[in-house]
Design a protein around this motif. Structure first.
Motif, PDB file in Angstrom:
ATOM      1  N   ARG A   1       1.771   0.926   6.304  1.00  0.00           N
ATOM      2  CA  ARG A   1       1.357  -0.019   7.336  1.00  0.00           C
ATOM      3  C   ARG A   1       2.551  -0.503   8.159  1.00  0.00           C
ATOM      4  O   ARG A   1       2.403  -1.340   9.043  1.00  0.00           O
TER       5      ARG A   1
ATOM      6  N   GLN B   1      10.504  -1.047  -2.550  1.00  0.00           N
ATOM      7  CA  GLN B   1       9.070  -1.016  -2.268  1.00  0.00           C
ATOM      8  C   GLN B   1       8.448   0.184  -2.985  1.00  0.00           C
ATOM      9  O   GLN B   1       8.942   1.310  -2.868  1.00  0.00           O
TER      10      GLN B   1
ATOM     11  N   LYS C   1      -8.461   0.992  -4.316  1.00  0.00           N
ATOM     12  CA  LYS C   1      -7.393   0.135  -4.831  1.00  0.00           C
ATOM     13  C   LYS C   1      -6.054   0.496  -4.190  1.00  0.00           C
ATOM     14  O   LYS C   1      -5.226  -0.381  -3.919  1.00  0.00           O
TER      15      LYS C   1
ATOM     16  N   ASP D   1      -6.125  -1.160  -0.894  1.00  0.00           N
ATOM     17  CA  ASP D   1      -6.054  -2.615  -1.061  1.00  0.00           C
ATOM     18  C   ASP D   1      -4.609  -3.066  -1.306  1.00  0.00           C
ATOM     19  O   ASP D   1      -4.149  -4.066  -0.738  1.00  0.00           O
ATOM     20  N   ARG D   2      -3.908  -2.343  -2.176  1.00  0.00           N
ATOM     21  CA  ARG D   2      -2.527  -2.726  -2.499  1.00  0.00           C
ATOM     22  C   ARG D   2      -1.572  -2.425  -1.342  1.00  0.00           C
ATOM     23  O   ARG D   2      -0.561  -3.098  -1.176  1.00  0.00           O
TER      24      ARG D   2
ATOM     25  N   ASN E   1      -2.572  -2.776   1.750  1.00  0.00           N
ATOM     26  CA  ASN E   1      -2.909  -3.854   2.687  1.00  0.00           C
ATOM     27  C   ASN E   1      -2.258  -5.174   2.316  1.00  0.00           C
ATOM     28  O   ASN E   1      -1.844  -5.947   3.200  1.00  0.00           O
ATOM     29  N   ASP E   2      -2.180  -5.458   1.008  1.00  0.00           N
ATOM     30  CA  ASP E   2      -1.607  -6.755   0.613  1.00  0.00           C
ATOM     31  C   ASP E   2      -0.101  -6.685   0.378  1.00  0.00           C
ATOM     32  O   ASP E   2       0.524  -7.673  -0.021  1.00  0.00           O
ATOM     33  N   GLY E   3       0.501  -5.540   0.636  1.00  0.00           N
ATOM     34  CA  GLY E   3       1.955  -5.419   0.582  1.00  0.00           C
ATOM     35  C   GLY E   3       2.542  -5.157  -0.786  1.00  0.00           C
ATOM     36  O   GLY E   3       3.774  -5.121  -0.928  1.00  0.00           O
ATOM     37  N   ARG E   4       1.713  -4.931  -1.788  1.00  0.00           N
ATOM     38  CA  ARG E   4       2.269  -4.654  -3.122  1.00  0.00           C
ATOM     39  C   ARG E   4       2.915  -3.279  -3.201  1.00  0.00           C
ATOM     40  O   ARG E   4       3.751  -3.038  -4.072  1.00  0.00           O
TER      41      ARG E   4
ATOM     42  N   TYR F   1      -2.852   1.852  10.033  1.00  0.00           N
ATOM     43  CA  TYR F   1      -2.202   2.751   9.082  1.00  0.00           C
ATOM     44  C   TYR F   1      -1.417   3.810   9.858  1.00  0.00           C
ATOM     45  O   TYR F   1      -1.908   4.368  10.840  1.00  0.00           O
TER      46      TYR F   1
END
Length: 283
Positions: free
Chosen positions: A141, A155, A192, A195-196, A198-201, A225
């Motif tokens: 992202r 990261q 998942k 989702d991860r 998207n939330d920056g994990r 994306y």
């Protein structure tokens, strides 16, 4: 039918618990008392099993009907679901073990959609040519990244655990020097992974291409994306139709129908309309 599948699953699980040697054993033929062969040679009808809960369920339903139009036969659709194994979001796997597929092909349908074409398929099945040939993509992202090398080492990289792309990613990372290696973060399903991301994990992710395009209505860039060059050789997953090995004629004409839909562009139009990725049409 549900009773047969439940008995079959129980029998297989019991066998898996009897020891390591037996756990490695595979059965090409289901015990005869667990299924009943149903003769469905109507002459002008084909019954397709398909998974309506799968990501490609609606696409496969239309594909079966379109194949029927090509072959000038009636099509009956038999939706399948497995209460013991849920269908994961944004995934392609059938929620069945091979022995359960054997029972479905014996009792309920002539052909099954959504089967991954593999050299390791049991000898009681015949595989058509693929109607989908799918790959994987590396996505982030962060629009400033131009390649994986630009991703900071602190990261993580997300992936779908136990997938072919996850295995390739793991091998790639292990080959890197320890001080230049990203952390791999596996997740149980493709949703998942997104989702991860998207939330920056995770800062980047390797994901099945159709999953990304399906989740973004065919336009990942518009959804934020950004695709990066894949850092390791991809391995494609081909998906087609399976019949029993004694149904060679049906298998042959199904393969010919798929070929016609590829040649005249019908399949490409369907793949685009159902947002299954720009490189998913077999050649």
């Amino acid at each position: 039918m549900k009773r047969y599948l439940a008995l079959l699953l129980g029998a297989v699980l019991a066998l898996l618990c009897t020891g390591a040697a037996q756990a490695q054993r595979t059965f090409d033929i289901v015990p005869r008392d667990l299924y009943t062969d149903q003769l469905r040679q109507n002459g002008n009808s084909i019954t397709f099993c398909y998974n309506p809960d799968g990501m490609a369920g609606a696409f496969e339903k239309e594909l079966a009907e379109t194949i029927g139009s090509v072959l000038l036969v009636d099509v009956e659709l038999y939706p399948i679901n497995n209460p013991q194994v849920r269908t994961h979001p944004l995934d392609y796997r059938l929620p069945y073990i091979p022995e359960q597929i054997f029972v479905l092909l014996a009792e309920n349908c002539d052909a099954m959609l959504g089967y991954v074409l593999s050299r390791n398929a049991p000898d009681w099945v015949l595989l058509t040519r693929p109607y989908l040939s799918t790959g994987n993509v590396l996505v982030t992202r962060n629009a400033e990244l131009k390649s994986l090398a630009d991703l900071p080492l602190d990261q993580a990289i997300g992936s779908r655990s136990l997938s072919l792309s996850d295995n390739r990613l793991l091998s790639y990372l292990r080959a890197l020097p320890a001080d230049k290696r990203w952390v791999r973060q596996p997740f149980y399903d493709n949703q998942k992974v997104l989702d991860r991301l998207n939330d920056g994990r995770v800062g980047a992710a390797v994901i099945w291409e159709p999953a990304l395009y399906f989740a973004t209505a065919g336009d990942p860039e518009a959804a934020g994306y950004h695709l990066l060059p894949l850092a390791f050789p991809d391995r494609r997953t081909d998906i087609g139709i399976v019949t029993r090995s004694n149904n060679t004629y049906l298998n042959g004409i199904l393969g010919e129908a798929i070929g016609e839909l590829i040649s005249d562009g019908t399949l490409a139009e369907m793949v685009d309309r159902y947002h299954l990725g720009p490189t998913s049409v077999p050649q």
